[in-house]
Design a protein around this motif. Structure first.
Motif, PDB file in Angstrom:
ATOM      1  N   LEU A   1      24.194 -30.799  78.014  1.00 28.22           N
ATOM      2  CA  LEU A   1      25.215 -30.215  77.141  1.00 28.22           C
ATOM      3  C   LEU A   1      26.560 -30.182  77.838  1.00 28.22           C
ATOM      4  O   LEU A   1      27.598 -30.506  77.232  1.00 28.22           O
ATOM      5  CB  LEU A   1      24.791 -28.803  76.729  1.00 28.22           C
ATOM      6  CG  LEU A   1      25.748 -28.038  75.811  1.00 28.22           C
ATOM      7  CD1 LEU A   1      25.932 -28.777  74.502  1.00 28.22           C
ATOM      8  CD2 LEU A   1      25.237 -26.624  75.560  1.00 28.22           C
TER       9      LEU A   1
ATOM     10  N   SER B   1      27.947 -33.661  77.906  1.00 28.82           N
ATOM     11  CA  SER B   1      28.404 -34.068  76.581  1.00 28.82           C
ATOM     12  C   SER B   1      29.755 -33.445  76.255  1.00 28.82           C
ATOM     13  O   SER B   1      30.650 -34.107  75.722  1.00 28.82           O
ATOM     14  CB  SER B   1      27.366 -33.667  75.535  1.00 28.82           C
ATOM     15  OG  SER B   1      27.820 -33.951  74.236  1.00 28.82           O
ATOM     16  N   ARG B   2      29.918 -32.157  76.594  1.00 28.04           N
ATOM     17  CA  ARG B   2      31.203 -31.495  76.338  1.00 28.04           C
ATOM     18  C   ARG B   2      32.305 -32.097  77.188  1.00 28.04           C
ATOM     19  O   ARG B   2      33.449 -32.241  76.741  1.00 28.04           O
ATOM     20  CB  ARG B   2      31.074 -30.004  76.616  1.00 28.04           C
ATOM     21  CG  ARG B   2      30.249 -29.262  75.573  1.00 28.04           C
ATOM     22  CD  ARG B   2      30.171 -27.778  75.887  1.00 28.04           C
ATOM     23  NE  ARG B   2      29.492 -27.042  74.832  1.00 28.04           N
ATOM     24  CZ  ARG B   2      29.241 -25.739  74.873  1.00 28.04           C
ATOM     25  NH1 ARG B   2      29.630 -25.033  75.941  1.00 28.04           N
ATOM     26  NH2 ARG B   2      28.617 -25.143  73.872  1.00 28.04           N
TER      27      ARG B   2
ATOM     28  N   ARG C   1      33.288 -35.318  75.536  1.00 27.48           N
ATOM     29  CA  ARG C   1      34.111 -35.080  74.338  1.00 27.48           C
ATOM     30  C   ARG C   1      35.504 -34.599  74.714  1.00 27.48           C
ATOM     31  O   ARG C   1      36.490 -34.962  74.082  1.00 27.48           O
ATOM     32  CB  ARG C   1      33.423 -34.052  73.440  1.00 27.48           C
ATOM     33  CG  ARG C   1      32.194 -34.579  72.737  1.00 27.48           C
ATOM     34  CD  ARG C   1      31.846 -33.730  71.525  1.00 27.48           C
ATOM     35  NE  ARG C   1      31.649 -32.347  71.894  1.00 27.48           N
ATOM     36  CZ  ARG C   1      30.468 -31.820  72.192  1.00 27.48           C
ATOM     37  NH1 ARG C   1      29.391 -32.594  72.217  1.00 27.48           N
ATOM     38  NH2 ARG C   1      30.350 -30.548  72.508  1.00 27.48           N
ATOM     39  N   GLY C   2      35.568 -33.782  75.777  1.00 24.59           N
ATOM     40  CA  GLY C   2      36.870 -33.315  76.226  1.00 24.59           C
ATOM     41  C   GLY C   2      37.741 -34.438  76.738  1.00 24.59           C
ATOM     42  O   GLY C   2      38.960 -34.439  76.570  1.00 24.59           O
TER      43      GLY C   2
ATOM     44  N   SER D   1      39.349 -36.074  73.752  1.00 22.94           N
ATOM     45  CA  SER D   1      40.114 -35.225  72.842  1.00 22.94           C
ATOM     46  C   SER D   1      41.610 -35.357  73.119  1.00 22.94           C
ATOM     47  O   SER D   1      42.015 -35.859  74.163  1.00 22.94           O
ATOM     48  CB  SER D   1      39.683 -33.766  73.007  1.00 22.94           C
ATOM     49  OG  SER D   1      39.971 -33.333  74.325  1.00 22.94           O
TER      50      SER D   1
END
Length: 322
Positions: A288, A291-292, A295-296, A299
């Motif tokens: 997790l 994954s964050r 994604r960060g 972004s």
């Protein structure tokens, strides 16, 4: 998730029970006869499980039982019995903490189980804890005892990976464990008679100690361990084995009165961290977090960020369109 946690708890029973065998063997069982000690431990446990399973080997399990029984029980029990007689409880039990690393390295080519990041981190913490507890203890370390313990760890790691590879859904875990124990005991008996002579004379405390080692630390513990190998990744099971040295060290300090240094306490903490990192929840948390982070990175404001769909085009882009 709940099912995995239950299998982790079942598997953990095995290394906790094994961690107590060092103290019991060192304190109550007769020294100098490791082959008889291993045979007396294996054969009654195997017969007890065979009585419960009521199944005999079939097909390839005849030779598989002989191979696994030698690796996981016969030679392993004799070597670990010798190590327990030559080494303090804390030292003998911590060497087995290196088994998760060996198991993961073997499982990669044999089982196609690539080590996970959490498992590798747990193995690193466990090995560091082993080094701290083994090489900074106050007690002297016998070289032959260390060699016997390392050999036992390597052989059992090979046997555990092979047991998982040869896992058969139609074969009951209790039955296959009983076949291995009986095969291991049968292999040991001729060597015990030739090399050690008559069986040892056992007094009351020794008989009770053998009863505990046979029923709890062998029959029940190995059924729990092989059940865990059937339902969990090799890395998770191997790192649960780090509870073996934790149990041995705590038992050695609280009951046997062995000295525990500050650096050994740090090693104990790292060993427990290794156990936690091997659990499914730790792997999910790391996945997790990764994954964050990914994604960060994609972004707005992150590396490789792209303009959002609602953002007004720049003057340069309007000029190019024109």
């Amino acid at each position: 998730m709940e099912a995995k946690f239950r299998w982790v708890a079942v598997t953990a029973l095995a290394p906790v029970a094994w961690g107590t065998t060092y103290f019991v063997t060192h304190r109550f069982l007769p020294p100098g006869q490791p082959l008889y000690g291993a045979a007396i431990r294996a054969l009654p446990a195997g017969l007890l499980l065979l009585l419960a399973a009521r199944r005999i080997p079939h097909g390839s399990w005849w030779w598989r039982s002989a191979v696994l029984g030698t690796l996981n029980m016969g030679a392993f029990f004799a070597l670990i019995y010798l190590a327990a007689q030559l080494l303090p409880t804390s030292v003998a039990s911590t060497i087995m903490a290196a088994s998760p690393v060996v198991m993961m390295l073997l499982a990669w080519p044999v089982l196609s189980e690539r080590p996970r990041i959490a498992h590798l981190a747990g193995a690193g913490a466990g090995v560091t804890g082993v080094c701290l507890m083994l090489f900074t203890g106050a007690a002297a370390v016998d070289a032959l005892g260390v060699l016997a313990s390392v050999a036992a760890m390597v052989m059992s790691s090979i046997g555990h990976v092979l047991a998982k590879r040869w896992n058969d859904a139609d074969t009951d875990v209790t039955a296959s464990t009983s076949w291995q124990l009986i095969a291991g005991g049968v292999v040991l008996l001729p060597f015990a008679v030739v090399l050690e002579g008559p069986p040892p004379d056992l007094d009351g405390p020794a008989l009770l100690a053998f009863g505990y080692v046979t029923v709890v630390a062998t029959a029940l513990a190995f059924v729990a361990w092989f059940a865990g190998l059937r339902h969990l990744p090799t890395g998770t099971v191997g790192l649960a084995g780090l509870l073996n040295p934790v149990t041995g060290v705590l038992l050695g300090t609280t009951v046997a009165g062995e000295a525990l240094t500050g650096r050994q306490l740090c090693g104990l903490a790292l060993t427990l961290l290794g156990v936690l990192l091997g659990q499914p929840a730790a792997a999910r948390l790391l996945a997790l977090a990764r994954s964050r982070a990914e994604r960060g990175a994609g972004s707005p404001g992150g590396a490789g960020a792209q303009p959002s769909e609602g953002r007004e085009p720049s003057r340069a882009s309007r000029t190019r369109r024109a």
